[in-house]
Motif scaffolding. Structure first.
Motif, PDB file in Angstrom:
ATOM      1  N   SER A  50      -7.429  -0.504 -10.129  1.00 24.45           N
ATOM      2  CA  SER A  50      -7.856  -1.162  -8.887  1.00 24.45           C
ATOM      3  C   SER A  50      -8.782  -2.335  -9.180  1.00 24.45           C
TER       4      SER A  50
ATOM      5  N   GLN B 251      -4.723   1.419  -1.071  1.00 24.35           N
ATOM      6  CA  GLN B 251      -4.351   2.814  -1.251  1.00 24.35           C
ATOM      7  C   GLN B 251      -4.536   3.663   0.005  1.00 24.35           C
TER       8      GLN B 251
ATOM      9  N   ASP C 134      -1.755  -1.494  -4.390  1.00 29.99           N
ATOM     10  CA  ASP C 134      -2.596  -0.581  -5.171  1.00 29.99           C
ATOM     11  C   ASP C 134      -2.369   0.854  -4.713  1.00 29.99           C
ATOM     12  N   GLU C 135      -1.596   1.584  -5.474  1.00 31.45           N
ATOM     13  CA  GLU C 135      -1.246   2.973  -5.142  1.00 31.45           C
ATOM     14  C   GLU C 135      -0.902   3.111  -3.654  1.00 31.45           C
TER      15      GLU C 135
END
Ligand SMILES: Nc1ncnc2c1ncn2[C@@H]1O[C@H](COP(=O)(O)OP(=O)(O)O)[C@@H](O)[C@H]1O
Ligand SMILES: [Mg+2]
Lengths: 315, 323
Positions: free
Chosen positions: B47, B96, B178-179
């Motif tokens: 991240s 995320q 990001d995820e």
């Protein structure tokens, strides 16, 4: 949204009843017998014996009956008569309430327009000189009682510059400028003392909100920091701040009572103090009742604002 | 020339307990239209790397070294104003946490329309019309009505669709996700990833897909970079990395993916030990305390990425000393 408003208003009913019981009981809990005081203070001739007055005031009936009669009168808009002036209490309230309301509203405007911008500024410039100055200022406002500040404003300018704040009350509708000139100083003092806590709360909440993920999302869109703050952070930050303002309502009214006295504003505070000194119980009860209802209404407005600010409450 | 080229990026954080080197000399390239997966355990610096690209690290994080070259410009040299013009327009990001990444007090429509209003200088009404199209595109039914809805009326999966719509609003050259599915139900993870992949392909945008799930990588990524302790330890094409992982850490990750042809009842392997504490980084190779092949040299020498085969990079001194 409509059902939300109706629900909030219905929820007020029990509180309203509770408030009326407290007001009713508190006046009867004041030490000393009401009638003794009246006999002594009103200098009523001894020919008038207790029983007559008791009957006249309805004090010979059982206490719950007294309460229901009292509530019944209130519901018919009858708050009794002043023991001294013999004018209806409602009439006195109608004269003084708008004045206090004006002072309170002006103070609130001052408080919010000082507290919120400075609170936001303080958060955005966390730990800079400006932040420290703002925070020290708010601590100062928190520490200094407004009646003391009020006295200083009365005394020192007149000693130093031969200037004193105007103390002549003019009704707003007669001459708005003269009215505002008179209200200005007490409103600013009251507003500043209220602004202290609100400013600190705004700063704390703003710092908290600026750490949230959705703020990062807003920045990732390419928004300027001031749009991020005003559009994305402010409303979220105001939700708890508005609650705090509601909780400060009693402080606002209490402060108004004192400042009215200092600056010779003929509002409800002046009426109340006079009535207390003269043991004019129907007036005292009437003022208490109005204050109680005012605090409830302020909190209703807070709740409704909540619904406006927070979509989760609305739906 | 690559669309994005990161060279020797290092990022550190000032914390109460000391300086944390969250990203350490990371380099990688992303070509136009390509999907690069960045894989690694939680805390490996994925991240932070992603946030560095758009300089969204916040006050605590400092980019201490390196270059981030996008479209021929080093983003680290640009003034804040120019970075803002790139954010949300040419580079967009998906986060995320769908539950907290949308503003709870603004309507979905306004949030999706905002980048269009900002970068395309459209009126709010025009931007909202486009937002409606975008919401349709991410397969949210009743797009028109949904414009006026608030995030709390959406499920996690729906919110992540909204985030995707928002990211695609200005048709960015590069999307950093990001995820994006870590916080979601397994059942919707695949839907969201396919949607994201299809829409980026349609726009011919490049995608940096951050994940800790190697299973995801095989299906969606062209190339993979594996991160450990703030460094890239291996990078290769997805197919190559799958067939021939060359770093002990990647091998360990592979062994921990459940497979259909695995023997019934056989236990999945996990990598022994804990991810490194960034405040007390092991000397030498950060992975050596957990590495089954660790040799003496691994405790002292810090490995750097070397091309061990065509387009296959690895950072491991132990292997080199063995083979
Ligand atoms: N705001 C921060 N303050 C201090 N340290 C941070 C911060 N953000 C990240 N870090 C450090 O950077 C490391 C890598 O974090 P991150 O990039 O979020 O890992 P992940 O690979 O799970 O995305 C974390 O272990 C943490 O120690
Ligand atoms: Mg992460």
């Amino acid at each position: 949204m409509h059902t939300f408003i109706i629900r909030r208003i219905l929820a007020l009913l029990p509180t309203l009843i509770f408030t009326s019981i407290i007001v009713f009981a508190s006046i009867r809990l004041i030490p000393g017998d009401v009638i003794d005081l009246m006999l002594a203070q009103n200098d009523i001739s001894t020919g008038n014996d207790r029983a007559v007055i008791e009957a006249a005031l309805g004090l010979d009936k059982p206490i719950y009956m007294q309460y229901f009669l009292w509530v019944g009168d209130i519901l018919q808009g009858d708050l009794g008569r002043s023991l001294w002036q013999n004018t209806p209490v409602t009439e006195q309230l109608a004269l003084t309430l708008p004045i206090t309301f004006e002072l309170g509203a002006l103070a609130l405007i001052v408080a919010l327009s000082v507290a919120i911008p400075i609170g936001i500024y303080s958060a955005m410039k966390q730990d800079t000189m400006g932040d420290y100055i703002a925070r020290s200022f708010s601590l100062l406002m928190l520490a200094i009682p407004s009646f003391w500040l009020g006295t200083l404003v009365m005394v020192f300018p007149s000693v130093w510059w031969r200037w004193a704040p105007p103390l002549q009350y003019t009704p707003f509708l007669e001459d708005p400028l003269a009215n505002l000139a008179h209200m200005f100083v007490p409103a600013v003092l009251l507003g500043l003392s209220l602004s202290a806590v609100t400013m600190r709360m705004t700063r704390t909440m703003m710092l908290e909100v600026l750490r949230q993920d959705y703020i990062r999302t807003a920045r990732a869109k390419g928004l300027q920091e001031n749009i991020v703050v005003l559009r994305h952070a402010l409303r979220n930050c105001m939700i708890p701040v508005v609650t705090l303002i509601g909780l400060q309502a009693p402080l606002l009214i209490g402060g108004a009572v004192i400042l009215e006295q200092i600056f010779v504003v003929p509002g409800m505070g002046s009426l109340l103090l006079e009535a207390v000194f003269q043991r004019d119980y129907p007036v005292v009860t009437g003022v208490f009742l109005v204050v109680g209802v005012a605090i409830l209404l302020i909190n209703l407005v807070v709740d409704l604002t909540y619904g406006f600010l927070d979509p989760k409450v609305r739906h | 020339m690559s669309l994005l080229s990161i060279n020797n990026l290092s990022v550190s954080f000032q914390t109460d307990r000391g300086v944390v080197q969250a990203v350490d000399q990371v380099s990688f390239d992303v070509d136009a239209g390509e999907t690069l997966a960045i894989v690694g355990e939680s805390g490996s610096g994925k991240s932070v790397t992603a946030l560095s690209i758009l300089q969204l690290l916040g006050d605590a994080g400092t980019i201490s070294d390196g270059q981030i070259v996008f479209d021929g410009q080093n983003l680290l040299d640009l003034p804040e104003k120019d970075i803002r013009n790139i954010r949300g327009d040419r580079i967009a990001m998906i986060f995320q946490e769908p539950m907290s990444s949308l503003n709870p007090v603004l309507t979905i429509g306004k949030q999706v329309a905002e980048p269009i209003w900002l970068h395309r200088k459209k009126t709010w009404n025009e931007a909202l019309d486009q937002a409606e199209e975008l919401i349709k595109k991410v397969s949210i039914p009743d797009a028109r009505q949904r414009l006026d809805a608030y995030p709390h009326q959406f499920s996690g999966g729906m919110r992540q669709r909204v985030m995707i719509a928002m990211a695609l609003a200005c048709e960015p050259k590069l999307i950093i996700a990001d995820e994006p599915t870590t916080a979601l139900d397994v059942t919707v993870q695949a839907q969201i990833l396919s949607l994201l992949k299809n829409l980026t392909t349609e726009l011919n945008s490049a995608l940096i897909l951050i994940t800790h799930d190697l299973g995801v990588v095989a299906r969606y990524a062209d190339r993979v970079a594996v991160m450990y302790g703030g460094r890239i330890v291996e990078s290769a094409t997805a197919a190559e990395l799958y067939k021939h992982p060359k770093h002990p850490y990647t091998e360990g990750l592979m062994a921990s993916i459940p497979t259909l042809d695995g023997e019934p009842g056989s236990r999945l392997q996990t990598i022994e030990g804990q991810p490194p504490d960034l405040l007390h980084m092991p000397a030498g190779c950060a992975f050596h305390p957990r590495c089954p092949y660790a040799a003496e040299i691994c405790k002292h020498a810090k490995p750097s990425l070397k091309e061990v085969e065509a387009n296959h990079f690895r950072a491991c001194v132990g292997y080199e000393s063995i083979s």
